[in-house]
Enzyme design. Structure first.
Site, PDB file in Angstrom:
ATOM      1  N   CYS B  92      58.330  43.872  27.696  1.00 40.06           N
ATOM      2  CA  CYS B  92      58.112  43.815  29.142  1.00 40.06           C
ATOM      3  C   CYS B  92      56.647  44.032  29.496  1.00 40.06           C
ATOM      4  O   CYS B  92      56.042  43.250  30.211  1.00 40.06           O
ATOM      5  CB  CYS B  92      58.991  44.869  29.818  1.00 40.06           C
ATOM      6  SG  CYS B  92      58.795  44.929  31.582  1.00 40.06           S
ATOM      7  N   CYS B  97      57.719  40.845  31.492  1.00 41.22           N
ATOM      8  CA  CYS B  97      57.691  41.023  32.944  1.00 41.22           C
ATOM      9  C   CYS B  97      56.288  41.180  33.522  1.00 41.22           C
ATOM     10  O   CYS B  97      55.952  40.533  34.514  1.00 41.22           O
ATOM     11  CB  CYS B  97      58.480  42.276  33.348  1.00 41.22           C
ATOM     12  SG  CYS B  97      59.687  42.859  32.181  1.00 41.22           S
ATOM     13  N   LYS B 100      53.781  38.234  33.079  1.00 48.11           N
ATOM     14  CA  LYS B 100      54.415  37.115  33.781  1.00 48.11           C
ATOM     15  C   LYS B 100      54.259  37.256  35.292  1.00 48.11           C
ATOM     16  O   LYS B 100      53.846  36.344  35.987  1.00 48.11           O
ATOM     17  CB  LYS B 100      55.889  37.082  33.366  1.00 48.11           C
ATOM     18  CG  LYS B 100      56.779  36.062  34.003  1.00 48.11           C
ATOM     19  CD  LYS B 100      57.349  36.460  35.326  1.00 48.11           C
ATOM     20  CE  LYS B 100      58.340  37.577  35.332  1.00 48.11           C
ATOM     21  NZ  LYS B 100      59.606  37.295  34.676  1.00 48.11           N
ATOM     22  N   TYR B 233      65.121  31.022  32.206  1.00 51.81           N
ATOM     23  CA  TYR B 233      64.205  31.533  33.220  1.00 51.81           C
ATOM     24  C   TYR B 233      62.788  31.679  32.694  1.00 51.81           C
ATOM     25  O   TYR B 233      61.818  31.456  33.423  1.00 51.81           O
ATOM     26  CB  TYR B 233      64.746  32.830  33.844  1.00 51.81           C
ATOM     27  CG  TYR B 233      64.468  34.105  33.091  1.00 51.81           C
ATOM     28  CD1 TYR B 233      63.322  34.847  33.353  1.00 51.81           C
ATOM     29  CD2 TYR B 233      65.356  34.601  32.126  1.00 51.81           C
ATOM     30  CE1 TYR B 233      63.059  36.035  32.676  1.00 51.81           C
ATOM     31  CE2 TYR B 233      65.108  35.781  31.456  1.00 51.81           C
ATOM     32  CZ  TYR B 233      63.957  36.497  31.725  1.00 51.81           C
ATOM     33  OH  TYR B 233      63.701  37.664  31.061  1.00 51.81           O
ATOM     34  N   GLU B 237      59.627  29.903  34.476  1.00 48.34           N
ATOM     35  CA  GLU B 237      58.563  30.747  35.028  1.00 48.34           C
ATOM     36  C   GLU B 237      57.204  30.351  34.447  1.00 48.34           C
ATOM     37  O   GLU B 237      56.211  30.251  35.182  1.00 48.34           O
ATOM     38  CB  GLU B 237      58.843  32.219  34.723  1.00 48.34           C
ATOM     39  CG  GLU B 237      60.014  32.776  35.532  1.00 48.34           C
ATOM     40  CD  GLU B 237      60.367  34.213  35.177  1.00 48.34           C
ATOM     41  OE1 GLU B 237      61.077  34.850  35.970  1.00 48.34           O
ATOM     42  OE2 GLU B 237      59.939  34.718  34.106  1.00 48.34           O
ATOM     43  N   HIS B 500      63.315  41.206  62.527  1.00 47.46           N
ATOM     44  CA  HIS B 500      62.770  39.907  62.891  1.00 47.46           C
ATOM     45  C   HIS B 500      61.263  39.995  63.022  1.00 47.46           C
ATOM     46  O   HIS B 500      60.774  40.979  63.549  1.00 47.46           O
ATOM     47  CB  HIS B 500      63.401  39.459  64.226  1.00 47.46           C
ATOM     48  CG  HIS B 500      63.074  38.048  64.572  1.00 47.46           C
ATOM     49  ND1 HIS B 500      63.532  36.984  63.808  1.00 47.46           N
ATOM     50  CD2 HIS B 500      62.311  37.508  65.556  1.00 47.46           C
ATOM     51  CE1 HIS B 500      63.087  35.857  64.345  1.00 47.46           C
ATOM     52  NE2 HIS B 500      62.344  36.154  65.387  1.00 47.46           N
ATOM     53  N   GLU B 505      66.326  38.802  56.852  1.00 43.36           N
ATOM     54  CA  GLU B 505      67.314  38.885  57.942  1.00 43.36           C
ATOM     55  C   GLU B 505      68.294  37.717  57.899  1.00 43.36           C
ATOM     56  O   GLU B 505      69.358  37.779  58.534  1.00 43.36           O
ATOM     57  CB  GLU B 505      66.624  38.935  59.308  1.00 43.36           C
ATOM     58  CG  GLU B 505      66.007  37.613  59.733  1.00 43.36           C
ATOM     59  CD  GLU B 505      65.414  37.632  61.138  1.00 43.36           C
ATOM     60  OE1 GLU B 505      66.054  38.207  62.033  1.00 43.36           O
ATOM     61  OE2 GLU B 505      64.323  37.071  61.326  1.00 43.36           O
TER      62      GLU B 505
HETATM   63  C1  LIG Z   1      58.439  36.167  29.190  1.00 47.80           C
HETATM   64  C2  LIG Z   1      59.401  37.260  29.546  1.00 47.80           C
HETATM   65  C3  LIG Z   1      59.536  37.653  30.856  1.00 47.80           C
HETATM   66  C4  LIG Z   1      60.418  38.657  31.199  1.00 47.80           C
HETATM   67  N1  LIG Z   1      60.506  39.019  32.505  1.00 47.80           N
HETATM   68  C5  LIG Z   1      61.336  40.003  32.877  1.00 47.80           C
HETATM   69  C6  LIG Z   1      61.411  40.419  34.233  1.00 47.80           C
HETATM   70  O1  LIG Z   1      60.746  39.866  35.107  1.00 47.80           O
HETATM   71  N2  LIG Z   1      62.235  41.433  34.555  1.00 47.80           N
HETATM   72  C7  LIG Z   1      62.990  42.071  33.603  1.00 47.80           C
HETATM   73  O2  LIG Z   1      63.697  43.006  33.940  1.00 47.80           O
HETATM   74  N3  LIG Z   1      62.957  41.698  32.311  1.00 47.80           N
HETATM   75  C8  LIG Z   1      62.135  40.684  31.929  1.00 47.80           C
HETATM   76  N4  LIG Z   1      62.075  40.308  30.613  1.00 47.80           N
HETATM   77  C9  LIG Z   1      62.996  40.942  29.655  1.00 47.80           C
HETATM   78  C10 LIG Z   1      62.488  42.307  29.209  1.00 47.80           C
HETATM   79  O3  LIG Z   1      61.183  42.180  28.703  1.00 47.80           O
HETATM   80  C11 LIG Z   1      63.423  42.867  28.140  1.00 47.80           C
HETATM   81  O4  LIG Z   1      64.732  42.886  28.641  1.00 47.80           O
HETATM   82  C12 LIG Z   1      63.061  44.287  27.731  1.00 47.80           C
HETATM   83  O5  LIG Z   1      61.735  44.360  27.276  1.00 47.80           O
HETATM   84  C13 LIG Z   1      64.022  44.763  26.642  1.00 47.80           C
HETATM   85  O6  LIG Z   1      63.688  46.047  26.235  1.00 47.80           O
HETATM   86  P1  LIG Z   1      64.106  46.601  24.810  1.00 47.80           P
HETATM   87  O7  LIG Z   1      63.876  48.057  24.875  1.00 47.80           O
HETATM   88  O8  LIG Z   1      65.425  46.109  24.440  1.00 47.80           O
HETATM   89  O9  LIG Z   1      63.111  45.916  23.768  1.00 47.80           O
HETATM   90  P2  LIG Z   1      61.569  45.576  23.784  1.00 47.80           P
HETATM   91  O10 LIG Z   1      60.930  45.918  25.063  1.00 47.80           O
HETATM   92  O11 LIG Z   1      61.436  44.187  23.300  1.00 47.80           O
HETATM   93  O12 LIG Z   1      60.956  46.576  22.725  1.00 47.80           O
HETATM   94  C14 LIG Z   1      61.276  46.543  21.363  1.00 47.80           C
HETATM   95  C15 LIG Z   1      60.098  47.050  20.563  1.00 47.80           C
HETATM   96  O13 LIG Z   1      60.517  47.346  19.235  1.00 47.80           O
HETATM   97  C16 LIG Z   1      59.563  46.848  18.323  1.00 47.80           C
HETATM   98  N5  LIG Z   1      60.260  46.681  17.041  1.00 47.80           N
HETATM   99  C17 LIG Z   1      61.075  45.686  16.661  1.00 47.80           C
HETATM  100  N6  LIG Z   1      61.573  45.930  15.445  1.00 47.80           N
HETATM  101  C18 LIG Z   1      61.076  47.120  15.036  1.00 47.80           C
HETATM  102  C19 LIG Z   1      61.251  47.921  13.879  1.00 47.80           C
HETATM  103  N7  LIG Z   1      62.045  47.550  12.888  1.00 47.80           N
HETATM  104  N8  LIG Z   1      60.573  49.094  13.792  1.00 47.80           N
HETATM  105  C20 LIG Z   1      59.752  49.491  14.795  1.00 47.80           C
HETATM  106  N9  LIG Z   1      59.573  48.782  15.923  1.00 47.80           N
HETATM  107  C21 LIG Z   1      60.234  47.604  16.049  1.00 47.80           C
HETATM  108  C22 LIG Z   1      59.111  45.567  18.978  1.00 47.80           C
HETATM  109  O14 LIG Z   1      57.900  45.106  18.455  1.00 47.80           O
HETATM  110  C23 LIG Z   1      58.990  46.018  20.428  1.00 47.80           C
HETATM  111  O15 LIG Z   1      57.740  46.633  20.648  1.00 47.80           O
HETATM  112  C24 LIG Z   1      61.193  39.300  30.214  1.00 47.80           C
HETATM  113  C25 LIG Z   1      61.074  38.913  28.885  1.00 47.80           C
HETATM  114  C26 LIG Z   1      60.189  37.911  28.547  1.00 47.80           C
HETATM  115  C27 LIG Z   1      60.065  37.509  27.114  1.00 47.80           C
END
Ligand SMILES: Cc1cc2nc3c(=O)[nH]c(=O)nc-3n(C[C@H](O)[C@H](O)[C@H](O)COP(=O)(O)OP(=O)(O)OC[C@H]3O[C@@H](n4cnc5c(N)ncnc54)[C@H](O)[C@@H]3O)c2cc1C
Lengths: 126, 527
Positions: B92, B97, B100, B233, B237, B500, B505
């Protein structure tokens, strides 16, 4: 040895930074309240943070620069239009503030009193 | 040790009964834990080890630590094929997010500058041009400061941050390699929050020459003429802000646009993007990407009638879906099972089939992949594990917004879902086109400003879903999500007095049902 500089007030600060061509090493800037005639800062939080910052500074790389900027008297700082508050390069909200100049690393207020955070600022590699 | 072997064996032969029983036992234990810090067990180095320092992992880690647990978070970013990498904070903050939304805002400002001339500002909007390098730098600077603030927060909250890729060695042991060397961590509980990464098409040249959303926000050159493959999406976007920033943008759609959303709304979004000059290639599949001598990318594709096409682009961005990073975890060493095509983890209240191993965020099977969902689930889980909370995560009625140039916000059921669940005879759909006041002066197109409310037909007409296309859709739909969670009905909505002149609204003025067949277009007068 970390090279230390002492700056007083905004004019001296902006002049100094303009001419400060630091080729290598990190530059740390510590903003705090100016000293009263008694020799200590008028800002109690700055007094609390000072020894912590000075101790942690020992961990900084020897080619670093440490610039202590006294922002001025309480009246000067409390003015909402204080140039340290309005200059986009500093945009200070609180003193003390400790910045790795030109980088995102920054600690504000009480954070400067926490050795583990100040140490991280001086040693952070990311 | 004997106990340990027995547990392991049980993990190897999981059955449904055992699985649910185990989950219940852990749940009961947790209810009895009042103040976790007083009950620390010394068998393990940590009370909680979190794999993944993204939205869900960090939220759980901070909350657990605040409740007295000893916590470590591992976060490691494997660089993309073109070498993009980033700091702590997950998808994110770094490649989702946040960048973006900033680029979307950058693009919207371009539109506003054009509008500004109509509002009397002395400008030459024809000559405005976005500087990609400056925008990218500004976005990246913001991300870097968020990375730093996140590290400060972890340090301040006494959560240990380990910059290493974690893998399971056994059900309670995580192994990792950091710059300082190899480390083994044992933990009472383990949280899997590793999120996902974009997939590439399985065609020649995809990985060599393509990029994904992981690369676009820090791309060292102007994206130029861009082909976005995928119409979820993220694809829309990206195409939307690229077009808004002045680049030629094309979206290649395999089957449908915004598959997981209300299809009528998806169609309007598609049309509004087309109106802005985004090209769409419908029912097409890419077949190859080649690099030409002049550095441009030559892409071939076919449509569903097997006709072949080709064109050159400066950038090819794959947005065909994401894969959970679970395969890399050596889950077999812990006994955690995967489900479905996307290598997801099925959970009951965030608990996996191995009772002391939990999961939150994008790795979860059939749960919304959104940051606030991951954060909320992570926080609640930490409170159940280490506090005296029993509050469970509610994955229903989560609002979301697609930040296309004309935004689309929604909460609750799509019209299709409502019809399927309740039958057409029991559903009433209210809808309206509307005219934002501020669109009149610059004569902006209003043809895609549309909203609808999906409700039950009978009695007070409980609202099941709200859909809004227009400016600030995200800001508008958030409050209505709270209303839906308070059992909003059509009669309450109609008795709510509007503000308004706003676009929000319009929800309080909505009165035309699809069933009536009346024209949902606004009267020619302007309110
Ligand atoms: C382009 C884009 C736009 C988005 N826009 C929105 C938005 O507008 N609003 C919204 O709510 N959501 C949005 N999202 C979705 C949102 O980013 C995710 O839902 C959210 O980040 C998920 O969180 P998470 O904790 O599951 O994983 P993540 O935030 O992906 O974090 C996981 C972390 O774990 C690390 N990792 C992976 N494997 C290992 C390992 N074995 N050991 C140690 N570290 C590891 C990864 O590198 C990463 O840093 C967007 C996603 C993308 C790709």
């Amino acid at each position: 040895m970390v090279k230390q500089h002492q700056i007083e007030g905004y004019d001296q600060f902006s002049e100094f930074m303009k001419n400060f061509a630091n080729t290598d090493g990190e530059v740390y800037v510590y903003f705090s309240g100016s000293k009263l005639p008694s020799g200590i800062s008028w800002c109690p939080d700055c007094i609390k943070a000072k020894p912590i910052v000075e101790e942690a500074l020992k961990l900084a790389k020897p080619n670093s620069h440490f610039i202590v900027v006294d922002v001025g008297s309480r009246e000067i700082w409390k003015d909402r239009n204080c140039p340290f508050r309005t200059d986009p390069k500093t945009r200070l909200l609180v003193i003390p503030t400790l910045i790795r100049w030109g980088h995102p690393q920054k600690l504000e207020g009480e954070q400067c009193e926490k050795p583990e955070l100040v140490e991280m600022l001086f040693t952070d590699e990311e | 040790m004997a106990l340990f072997v027995r547990t392991l064996r049980c993990f190897n032969f999981p059955n449904l009964y055992n699985h649910n029983l185990n989950r219940q036992i852990v749940f009961l234990q947790n209810v009895n834990l009042k103040f976790y810090s007083k009950k620390r067990e010394n068998q393990y180095q940590y009370d909680l080890v979190v794999l993944g320092g993204g939205s869900g992992g960090l939220a759980a880690a901070k909350e657990a630590s605040a409740l007295g647990a000893k916590v470590a978070v591992l976060d490691y970013v494997t660089p993309t094929p073109i070498g993009t990498k980033w700091g702590l904070g997950g998808t994110c903050v770094n490649v989702g997010c946040i960048p973006k939304k900033l680029m979307h805002q950058g693009a919207l400002l371009g539109e506003s500058i054009k509008d500004a001339a109509s509002y009397g500002w002395d400008l030459e909007p024809e000559n405005i041009k976005n500087n990609w390098a400056s925008l990218r730098q500004a976005v990246q600077n913001h991300i870097k400061s968020v990375n730093w603030v996140t590290r400060v927060e972890l340090r301040d909250k006494k959560v240990e941050y380990i910059n290493g890729l974690g893998v399971f060695k056994d059900p309670n042991t995580i192994q990792t390699i950091t710059k300082q060397g190899e480390r083994t961590l044992t933990a009472k509980y383990i949280l899997i929050a590793v999120g996902g990464r974009p997939r590439y098409s399985d065609i020649p040249g995809a990985i060599e020459y393509g990029i994904t959303s992981d690369d676009i926000f820090s791309l060292g050159r102007e994206p130029g003429k861009t082909l976005v493959i995928g119409a979820g999406y993220i694809g829309l976007e990206c195409a939307g802000f690229l077009k808004g920033l002045g680049f030629d943008a094309t979206v290649m759609v395999r089957s449908v646009v915004l598959r997981e959303f209300d299809q009528q709304m998806a169609k309007i979004i598609t049309e509004s993007m087309q109106e802005r000059g985004v090209n769409f290639l419908f029912k097409c599949l890419p077949s190859s990407v080649e690099k030409l001598d002049n550095g441009k990318l030559f892409v071939r594709w076919t449509n569903n009638e097997m006709e072949q096409f080709s064109d050159t682009f400066d950038t090819v961005l794959f947005a065909i879906g994401r894969r959970a990073l679970t395969r890399e975890l050596h889950l077999e060493n812990a006994g955690v099972e995967l489900i479905g095509e996307g290598d997801k983890i099925d959970v009951v209240n965030e608990q996996t089939n191995v009772p002391h191993i939990f999961a939150v965020g994008d790795v979860l099977y059939k749960k919304p992949e959104l940051t606030p969902v991951a954060i909320h689930a992570g926080k609640l889980l930490a409170r159940r594990l280490f506090g005296d909370s029993t509050m469970l995560m509610n994955y229903h009625n989560v609002a979301t917004t697609v930040f296309t140039p004309m935004e689309y916000g929604c909460v609750g059921l799509s019209e299709e879902e409502a019809l399927e669940q309740y039958g057409a005879d029991n559903i009433e759909v209210y809808h309206a086109y509307y005219k934002p006041t501020e669109f009149f002066v610059p004569q902006r197109s209003i043809v895609h400003c549309y909203l609808k409310v999906v409700a039950l037909l009978e009695e007070d007409q409980k609202v099941l879903g709200l859909h809004f296309i227009g400016p600030h859709a995200g800001e508008i739909i958030q409050g209505f999500a709270a209303a839906i969670n308070c059992n909003l009905t059509m009669s309450i909505l109609k008795n709510t007095v509007g503000i308004h002149p706003t676009v929000a609204e319009e929800f309080t003025r909505i009165n035309i049902t699809k069933r009536s067949g009346k024209d949902p277009n606004p009267q020619s007068c302007c309110s």
